[in-house]
Motif scaffolding. Structure first.
Motif, PDB file in Angstrom:
ATOM      1  N   ILE A 151       0.829  -1.195   0.000  1.00 19.20           N
ATOM      2  CA  ILE A 151       0.000   0.000   0.000  1.00 19.20           C
ATOM      3  C   ILE A 151       0.871   1.255   0.000  1.00 19.20           C
ATOM      4  O   ILE A 151       0.558   2.249  -0.664  1.00 19.20           O
ATOM      5  N   ASP A 152       1.996   1.220   0.744  1.00 18.32           N
ATOM      6  CA  ASP A 152       2.881   2.386   0.805  1.00 18.32           C
ATOM      7  C   ASP A 152       3.519   2.658  -0.557  1.00 18.32           C
ATOM      8  O   ASP A 152       3.618   3.820  -0.981  1.00 18.32           O
ATOM      9  N   GLY A 153       3.968   1.571  -1.233  1.00 16.21           N
ATOM     10  CA  GLY A 153       4.556   1.758  -2.555  1.00 16.21           C
ATOM     11  C   GLY A 153       3.553   2.281  -3.558  1.00 16.21           C
ATOM     12  O   GLY A 153       3.891   3.089  -4.437  1.00 16.21           O
ATOM     13  N   THR A 154       2.301   1.861  -3.429  1.00 13.20           N
ATOM     14  CA  THR A 154       1.246   2.333  -4.337  1.00 13.20           C
ATOM     15  C   THR A 154       0.958   3.805  -4.110  1.00 13.20           C
ATOM     16  O   THR A 154       0.767   4.568  -5.055  1.00 13.20           O
ATOM     17  N   ILE A 155       0.935   4.209  -2.848  1.00 15.27           N
ATOM     18  CA  ILE A 155       0.693   5.627  -2.531  1.00 15.27           C
ATOM     19  C   ILE A 155       1.795   6.497  -3.116  1.00 15.27           C
ATOM     20  O   ILE A 155       1.526   7.553  -3.715  1.00 15.27           O
ATOM     21  N   GLU A 156       3.049   6.077  -2.953  1.00 16.63           N
ATOM     22  CA  GLU A 156       4.166   6.849  -3.503  1.00 16.63           C
ATOM     23  C   GLU A 156       4.077   6.933  -5.020  1.00 16.63           C
ATOM     24  O   GLU A 156       4.368   7.968  -5.617  1.00 16.63           O
ATOM     25  N   PHE A 157       3.668   5.841  -5.654  1.00 15.73           N
ATOM     26  CA  PHE A 157       3.499   5.828  -7.100  1.00 15.73           C
ATOM     27  C   PHE A 157       2.427   6.825  -7.532  1.00 15.73           C
ATOM     28  O   PHE A 157       2.592   7.569  -8.505  1.00 15.73           O
ATOM     29  N   LEU A 158       1.319   6.859  -6.804  1.00 22.45           N
ATOM     30  CA  LEU A 158       0.206   7.747  -7.155  1.00 22.45           C
ATOM     31  C   LEU A 158       0.532   9.226  -6.927  1.00 22.45           C
ATOM     32  O   LEU A 158      -0.167  10.100  -7.435  1.00 22.45           O
ATOM     33  N   LYS A 159       1.601   9.481  -6.189  1.00 25.25           N
ATOM     34  CA  LYS A 159       2.030  10.871  -5.971  1.00 25.25           C
ATOM     35  C   LYS A 159       2.921  11.381  -7.111  1.00 25.25           C
ATOM     36  O   LYS A 159       3.389  12.524  -7.067  1.00 25.25           O
ATOM     37  N   SER A 160       3.113  10.544  -8.138  1.00 25.83           N
ATOM     38  CA  SER A 160       3.947  10.935  -9.272  1.00 25.83           C
ATOM     39  C   SER A 160       3.437  12.221  -9.907  1.00 25.83           C
ATOM     40  O   SER A 160       2.225  12.451 -10.010  1.00 25.83           O
ATOM     41  N   SER A 161       4.354  13.051 -10.347  1.00 23.83           N
ATOM     42  CA  SER A 161       3.986  14.324 -10.982  1.00 23.83           C
ATOM     43  C   SER A 161       3.312  14.118 -12.331  1.00 23.83           C
ATOM     44  O   SER A 161       2.761  15.064 -12.900  1.00 23.83           O
ATOM     45  N   SER A 162       3.351  12.884 -12.854  1.00 25.38           N
ATOM     46  CA  SER A 162       2.720  12.592 -14.144  1.00 25.38           C
ATOM     47  C   SER A 162       1.289  12.105 -13.995  1.00 25.38           C
ATOM     48  O   SER A 162       0.608  11.878 -15.001  1.00 25.38           O
ATOM     49  N   LEU A 163       0.819  11.935 -12.747  1.00 27.78           N
ATOM     50  CA  LEU A 163      -0.511  11.365 -12.512  1.00 27.78           C
ATOM     51  C   LEU A 163      -1.388  12.329 -11.718  1.00 27.78           C
ATOM     52  O   LEU A 163      -0.899  13.150 -10.939  1.00 27.78           O
ATOM     53  N   CYS A 164      -2.693  12.216 -11.933  1.00 23.28           N
ATOM     54  CA  CYS A 164      -3.652  12.945 -11.123  1.00 23.28           C
ATOM     55  C   CYS A 164      -4.896  12.076 -10.937  1.00 23.28           C
ATOM     56  O   CYS A 164      -5.103  11.110 -11.673  1.00 23.28           O
ATOM     57  N   MET A 165      -5.746  12.409  -9.962  1.00 24.32           N
ATOM     58  CA  MET A 165      -6.927  11.600  -9.666  1.00 24.32           C
ATOM     59  C   MET A 165      -7.918  12.440  -8.881  1.00 24.32           C
ATOM     60  O   MET A 165      -7.582  13.495  -8.335  1.00 24.32           O
ATOM     61  N   GLU A 166      -9.148  11.961  -8.830  1.00 26.09           N
ATOM     62  CA  GLU A 166     -10.194  12.686  -8.107  1.00 26.09           C
ATOM     63  C   GLU A 166      -9.979  12.608  -6.596  1.00 26.09           C
ATOM     64  O   GLU A 166     -10.236  13.577  -5.878  1.00 26.09           O
ATOM     65  N   GLU A 167      -9.529  11.441  -6.124  1.00 23.08           N
ATOM     66  CA  GLU A 167      -9.311  11.241  -4.699  1.00 23.08           C
ATOM     67  C   GLU A 167      -7.855  11.542  -4.331  1.00 23.08           C
ATOM     68  O   GLU A 167      -7.019  11.769  -5.197  1.00 23.08           O
ATOM     69  N   THR A 168      -7.564  11.504  -3.047  1.00 19.96           N
ATOM     70  CA  THR A 168      -6.175  11.630  -2.612  1.00 19.96           C
ATOM     71  C   THR A 168      -5.447  10.320  -2.929  1.00 19.96           C
ATOM     72  O   THR A 168      -6.089   9.263  -3.088  1.00 19.96           O
ATOM     73  N   PRO A 169      -4.125  10.348  -3.048  1.00 20.60           N
ATOM     74  CA  PRO A 169      -3.386   9.099  -3.307  1.00 20.60           C
ATOM     75  C   PRO A 169      -3.698   8.020  -2.268  1.00 20.60           C
ATOM     76  O   PRO A 169      -3.759   6.839  -2.597  1.00 20.60           O
ATOM     77  N   GLU A 170      -3.896   8.421  -1.007  1.00 17.57           N
ATOM     78  CA  GLU A 170      -4.187   7.453   0.046  1.00 17.57           C
ATOM     79  C   GLU A 170      -5.529   6.768  -0.193  1.00 17.57           C
ATOM     80  O   GLU A 170      -5.643   5.530  -0.086  1.00 17.57           O
ATOM     81  N   LYS A 171      -6.555   7.539  -0.538  1.00 13.26           N
ATOM     82  CA  LYS A 171      -7.880   6.955  -0.777  1.00 13.26           C
ATOM     83  C   LYS A 171      -7.896   6.154  -2.077  1.00 13.26           C
ATOM     84  O   LYS A 171      -8.551   5.116  -2.165  1.00 13.26           O
ATOM     85  N   MET A 172      -7.163   6.614  -3.081  1.00 13.29           N
ATOM     86  CA  MET A 172      -7.113   5.894  -4.350  1.00 13.29           C
ATOM     87  C   MET A 172      -6.401   4.552  -4.164  1.00 13.29           C
ATOM     88  O   MET A 172      -6.809   3.534  -4.732  1.00 13.29           O
ATOM     89  N   ALA A 173      -5.348   4.533  -3.357  1.00 13.39           N
ATOM     90  CA  ALA A 173      -4.603   3.294  -3.123  1.00 13.39           C
ATOM     91  C   ALA A 173      -5.491   2.241  -2.475  1.00 13.39           C
ATOM     92  O   ALA A 173      -5.295   1.037  -2.694  1.00 13.39           O
ATOM     93  N   ASP A 174      -6.448   2.659  -1.687  1.00 12.70           N
ATOM     94  CA  ASP A 174      -7.363   1.709  -1.046  1.00 12.70           C
ATOM     95  C   ASP A 174      -8.226   0.984  -2.071  1.00 12.70           C
ATOM     96  O   ASP A 174      -8.769  -0.094  -1.776  1.00 12.70           O
ATOM     97  N   LEU A 175      -8.383   1.549  -3.253  1.00 13.04           N
ATOM     98  CA  LEU A 175      -9.185   0.926  -4.299  1.00 13.04           C
ATOM     99  C   LEU A 175      -8.395  -0.121  -5.082  1.00 13.04           C
ATOM    100  O   LEU A 175      -8.978  -0.942  -5.784  1.00 13.04           O
ATOM    101  N   PHE A 176      -7.068  -0.103  -4.937  1.00 13.60           N
ATOM    102  CA  PHE A 176      -6.222  -1.032  -5.678  1.00 13.60           C
ATOM    103  C   PHE A 176      -6.314  -2.431  -5.066  1.00 13.60           C
ATOM    104  O   PHE A 176      -6.202  -2.602  -3.855  1.00 13.60           O
ATOM    105  N   THR A 177      -6.504  -3.432  -5.919  1.00 10.15           N
ATOM    106  CA  THR A 177      -6.420  -4.820  -5.482  1.00 10.15           C
ATOM    107  C   THR A 177      -4.946  -5.220  -5.421  1.00 10.15           C
ATOM    108  O   THR A 177      -4.067  -4.490  -5.900  1.00 10.15           O
ATOM    109  N   LYS A 178      -4.666  -6.396  -4.851  1.00 12.00           N
ATOM    110  CA  LYS A 178      -3.289  -6.866  -4.785  1.00 12.00           C
ATOM    111  C   LYS A 178      -2.681  -7.023  -6.181  1.00 12.00           C
ATOM    112  O   LYS A 178      -1.525  -6.677  -6.417  1.00 12.00           O
ATOM    113  N   SER A 179      -3.472  -7.550  -7.115  1.00 10.05           N
ATOM    114  CA  SER A 179      -2.957  -7.751  -8.470  1.00 10.05           C
ATOM    115  C   SER A 179      -2.650  -6.414  -9.133  1.00 10.05           C
ATOM    116  O   SER A 179      -1.703  -6.297  -9.914  1.00 10.05           O
ATOM    117  N   GLN A 180      -3.462  -5.391  -8.829  1.00  9.43           N
ATOM    118  CA  GLN A 180      -3.185  -4.062  -9.384  1.00  9.43           C
ATOM    119  C   GLN A 180      -1.929  -3.466  -8.744  1.00  9.43           C
ATOM    120  O   GLN A 180      -1.129  -2.821  -9.419  1.00  9.43           O
TER     121      GLN A 180
END
Length: 270
Positions: A151-180
């Motif tokens: 989960i920590d690695g996913t959050i750091e990935f979602l904080k990339s300057s090349s990405l954006c999302m409606e939710e915060t990286p922390e909330k978006m990471a909660d939507l990721f499955t293990k395979s994702q």
């Protein structure tokens, strides 16, 4: 003690996150960090503490030895539970010149290990060779070469300057499955988010058959809330979608692949 059978030489392929298992070839990690100090342990004259077979044998992870035909090569075999013989074990003992001369059940009062002709890994000239990343990682710490999903690695990935999302990286990471989440280390290892602009990634995704529609907002790739759209984005960025040279209408998904070297000449037909 020699327990290896000579086999045909297999093609060696440098390990990368997209190729963690191979049957016909051998993977290798270059400039491998020998943090277990195995090379020191096998030097002539080095003495190591012996293990207590009765108490420590169940915790044995692997055994290793120097190849008798090549002193610079170290061979490793994974010690799984089925290879451990503990006191009280009952098994079939075969003896005599011909298999089957004696095949009675015997009660073992002593401990031991069972070896076969298969090895898990080979260390030679600064490289680690293996066929299964999973099995090799049970002996060595390979987390630095392919990090596990977290989960920590996913959050750091979602904080990339090349990405954006409606939710915060922390909330978006909660939507990721293990395979994702397992796609994230591959995406970071390949580095396409840094190599290409979001607009170029969007253009290339549109060439996939069937088309993948990536959304770009404020010059950033949008990580979708929708699960299917998010999976498509992760598959594309982790380079697991491949074109076929035989099927012009459809692309294919492959979790395990490796690049073909340039200037490979086809063999003459049989």
């Amino acid at each position: 003690m020699v327990f290896l059978r000579r086999r045909r030489k297999r093609k060696q392929i440098e390990f990368q996150p997209g190729q963690t298992q191979t049957e016909e070839n051998v993977l290798y990690i270059d400039e491998f960090d020998d943090d277990l100090m195995v090379k020191e342990a096998v030097k002539p004259g080095v003495k190591l503490d012996s293990i207590n077979f009765r108490s420590q044998l169940p915790f044995l992870k692997s055994i290793f030895m120097v190849d008798p035909d090549n002193p610079g090569r170290i061979l490793f075999q994974l010690m799984e539970g089925r290879r451990i013989i503990t006191p009280g074990w009952i098994g079939v003992i075969l003896s005599g010149r011909n298999v089957g001369d004696s095949n009675t059940l015997s009660h073992m009062d002593s401990a031991g290990i069972s070896l076969d002709s298969k090895i898990t890994a080979v260390m030679e000239d600064g490289r680690l060779y293996f066929k299964s990343f999973r099995n090799a990682s049970r002996i060595f710490n390979l987390s630095g070469y392919l990090e596990d999903a977290s989960i920590d690695g996913t959050i750091e990935f979602l904080k990339s300057s090349s990405l954006c999302m409606e939710e915060t990286p922390e909330k978006m990471a909660d939507l990721f499955t293990k395979s994702q989440m397992r796609k994230v280390p591959k995406i970071q290892a390949y580095g396409y988010l840094k190599k290409y602009t979001p607009a170029e990634l969007q253009r290339r995704a549109a060439l996939v058959k069937p088309k993948i529609s990536l959304e770009v907002k404020d010059n950033k790739l949008v990580v979708p809330i929708d699960k299917d759209a998010r999976v498509a984005l992760l598959d594309f960025l982790s380079n697991t979608i491949l074109s076929s040279h035989l099927d012009d209408g459809t692309d294919y998904k492959s979790e395990s692949h490796y690049p073909i070297k340039k200037n490979i000449k086809s063999k003459a037909p049989c």
